[in-house]
Design a protein around this motif. Structure first.
Motif, PDB file in Angstrom:
ATOM      1  N   GLY B  83       0.917  -1.299   0.079  1.00 12.34           N
ATOM      2  CA  GLY B  83      -0.026   0.061   0.226  1.00 12.34           C
ATOM      3  C   GLY B  83       0.627   1.487  -0.082  1.00 12.34           C
ATOM      4  N   GLY B  86       2.275   1.955  -3.427  1.00 13.35           N
ATOM      5  CA  GLY B  86       1.632   2.179  -4.489  1.00 13.35           C
ATOM      6  C   GLY B  86       1.186   3.292  -4.323  1.00 13.35           C
ATOM      7  N   MET B  87       1.110   4.464  -2.837  1.00 10.13           N
ATOM      8  CA  MET B  87       1.108   5.091  -2.747  1.00 10.13           C
ATOM      9  C   MET B  87       1.735   6.264  -2.902  1.00 10.13           C
ATOM     10  N   ALA B  90       1.273   6.016  -7.071  1.00 11.88           N
ATOM     11  CA  ALA B  90       0.395   6.464  -7.201  1.00 11.88           C
ATOM     12  C   ALA B  90       0.226   8.003  -7.941  1.00 11.88           C
ATOM     13  N   LEU B  91       1.195   8.875  -6.624  1.00 13.18           N
ATOM     14  CA  LEU B  91       1.609  10.291  -6.962  1.00 13.18           C
ATOM     15  C   LEU B  91       2.790   9.992  -7.874  1.00 13.18           C
ATOM     16  N   MET B 220       4.314   1.610 -12.789  1.00 14.09           N
ATOM     17  CA  MET B 220       3.179   2.663 -12.364  1.00 14.09           C
ATOM     18  C   MET B 220       3.711   4.590 -13.078  1.00 14.09           C
ATOM     19  N   ARG B 222       3.607   5.403 -16.316  1.00 14.53           N
ATOM     20  CA  ARG B 222       3.104   5.782 -16.762  1.00 14.53           C
ATOM     21  C   ARG B 222       1.570   5.787 -15.905  1.00 14.53           C
ATOM     22  N   PHE B 223       1.344   5.247 -14.861  1.00 15.82           N
ATOM     23  CA  PHE B 223       0.042   5.985 -14.326  1.00 15.82           C
ATOM     24  C   PHE B 223      -0.223   6.895 -13.239  1.00 15.82           C
ATOM     25  N   SER B 224       1.210   7.686 -13.046  1.00  8.83           N
ATOM     26  CA  SER B 224       0.990   8.671 -11.841  1.00  8.83           C
ATOM     27  C   SER B 224       0.693   9.535 -12.588  1.00  8.83           C
ATOM     28  N   LEU B 225       0.228  10.471 -10.722  1.00  5.50           N
ATOM     29  CA  LEU B 225      -0.124  11.798 -10.866  1.00  5.50           C
ATOM     30  C   LEU B 225       0.724  12.290 -12.280  1.00  5.50           C
ATOM     31  N   ARG B 227       3.160  12.697 -14.759  1.00  6.08           N
ATOM     32  CA  ARG B 227       3.469  12.466 -15.409  1.00  6.08           C
ATOM     33  C   ARG B 227       5.150  13.535 -16.200  1.00  6.08           C
ATOM     34  N   LEU B 284      -5.003  15.434 -12.109  1.00  9.76           N
ATOM     35  CA  LEU B 284      -5.560  14.876 -12.676  1.00  9.76           C
ATOM     36  C   LEU B 284      -6.479  14.573 -14.025  1.00  9.76           C
ATOM     37  N   LYS B 285      -6.380  16.268 -14.360  1.00 10.88           N
ATOM     38  CA  LYS B 285      -7.166  16.403 -15.342  1.00 10.88           C
ATOM     39  C   LYS B 285      -6.526  15.468 -17.243  1.00 10.88           C
ATOM     40  N   GLY B 286      -6.984  14.445 -17.997  1.00  9.34           N
ATOM     41  CA  GLY B 286      -6.288  14.051 -19.255  1.00  9.34           C
ATOM     42  C   GLY B 286      -6.465  15.527 -20.334  1.00  9.34           C
TER      43      GLY B 286
END
Lengths: 43, 294
Positions: B83, B86-87, B90-91, B220, B222-225, B227, B284-286
């Motif tokens: 966890g 992952g946190m 992810a950030l 992570m 490619r998927f992190s907040l 980029r 978080l905006k795409g």
């Protein structure tokens, strides 16, 4: 809106909290303070 | 300027993670409550000065004890460590590798030695993933003693950070331990010397070919907040980003994704680019509909 990072963060937070509730920090502490000689190549 | 900030961050985190300086008087290692927390980088928790736990050591311990714990009715799966990682991932993805890891800093010092530099054979990039799957998860989980306990394979047979930060200082501080240092220690010293020598000629070889922590964070990227964004149209093909990249990520020619798992997010590329083609996003905006249409 990018959902994946948000989802990853939320699920990781849930894991983190679940680990705390299961008592994992105390288990980790016990391992971390008991010097494991073979783990660092001594003994 | 950015590089200076990064260096300061590396020093701060190295000192924060190793801020227990009473070990010569109080005992071999710190035993306080902070060791319930994981450190963000690879930093051996058997280091006399370490105040927090190494996440890779912790994860292996949970894997190694899983069978025994389940038999004993104790459900400790390592969620806490997973966890935490992952946190962070992810950030910011693999940013801790570039800005916070003490062992990364040591390799960067060694790379400053003015000797000829060579590039890394690309297939070795799979090494960290192999280390993670084999030495951190599978072997500790499957190879157990009669009681059901596994071994911390990565710490025991590979980790040069453990030898450098814990093995050597403990042998120096406790002469009574020296007779116990046998073949295993010789092997670990050989690994450490090999990695350190390699670091003089190749940029961050341990991070790029062996580090399981980098593999987890890298997954992570490619998927992190956070980029990185590469503006292809702005690129003038000067290769400055590739030349300065410590992990050899080659995105200017499309060979790698700019958010490749190899990127340690040192952000050198974003500052060296003469055309301003690399930017950092933390949102978080795409991508906007206009950008997608283009």
């Amino acid at each position: 809106m990018r959902i994946i990072p948000l989802f990853l963060f939320l699920i990781s937070s849930a894991f983190f909290v679940a680990g705390i509730l299961l008592g994992e920090p105390a288990s980790l502490w016990q391992k971390a303070v008991a010097l494991c000689m073979s783990c660092i190549g001594i003994g | 300027m950015m590089e200076k900030k990064r260096r300061v961050s590396q020093y701060i985190f190295t000192l924060l993670g190793n801020s227990y300086w009473f070990f010569p008087w109080d005992g071999p290692i710190y035993q306080g409550g902070l060791k319930k927390l994981c450190f963000v980088g690879l930093n051996c928790y058997s280091c006399p000065a370490a105040v927090a736990s190494c996440p890779i050591g912790a994860l292996q311990n949970f894997m190694a004890g899983l069978r025994f714990n389940l038999q004993a009715g104790s459900f400790l799966f390592g969620f806490y460590v997973l966890g935490f990682l992952g946190m962070v991932g992810a950030l910011v993805g693999r940013l801790p590798c570039g800005w916070m890891c003490p062992f990364g800093l040591i390799q960067e010092w060694l790379y400053k030695i003015p000797l000829p530099k060579i590039s890394l054979w690309r297939p070795l990039r799979w090494g960290p993933h192999l280390m993670l799957i084999l030495f951190v998860i599978t072997l500790p989980l499957l190879v157990t003693d009669q009681v059901g306990f596994g071994y911390t394979w990565f710490c025991k047979y590979v980790c040069p950070a453990g030898t450098f930060e814990a093995g050597l200082p403990l042998l120096a501080l406790q002469p009574e331990l020296r007779p116990l240092a046998g073949m295993l220690f010789n092997w670990k010293m050989a690994v450490l010397v090999a990695i350190m020598t390699w670091s003089v000629f190749v940029s961050r070889p341990f991070c790029r070919t062996m580090c399981p922590l980098g593999a987890i964070y890298g997954l992570m990227n490619r998927f992190s907040l956070m980029r990185l964004h590469f503006e292809e149209d702005a690129c003038v093909q000067c290769k400055a980003c590739y030349t300065i990249c410590p992990t050899g990520v080659s995105f200017y020619n499309g060979r790698d994704d700019i958010n490749s798992s190899a990127c340690i997010r040192c952000l050198r590329c974003s500052h060296i680019c003469p055309a301003g083609g690399v930017s950092v996003e933390f949102s978080l905006k795409g991508p906007s509909k206009k950008a997608v249409a283009e």
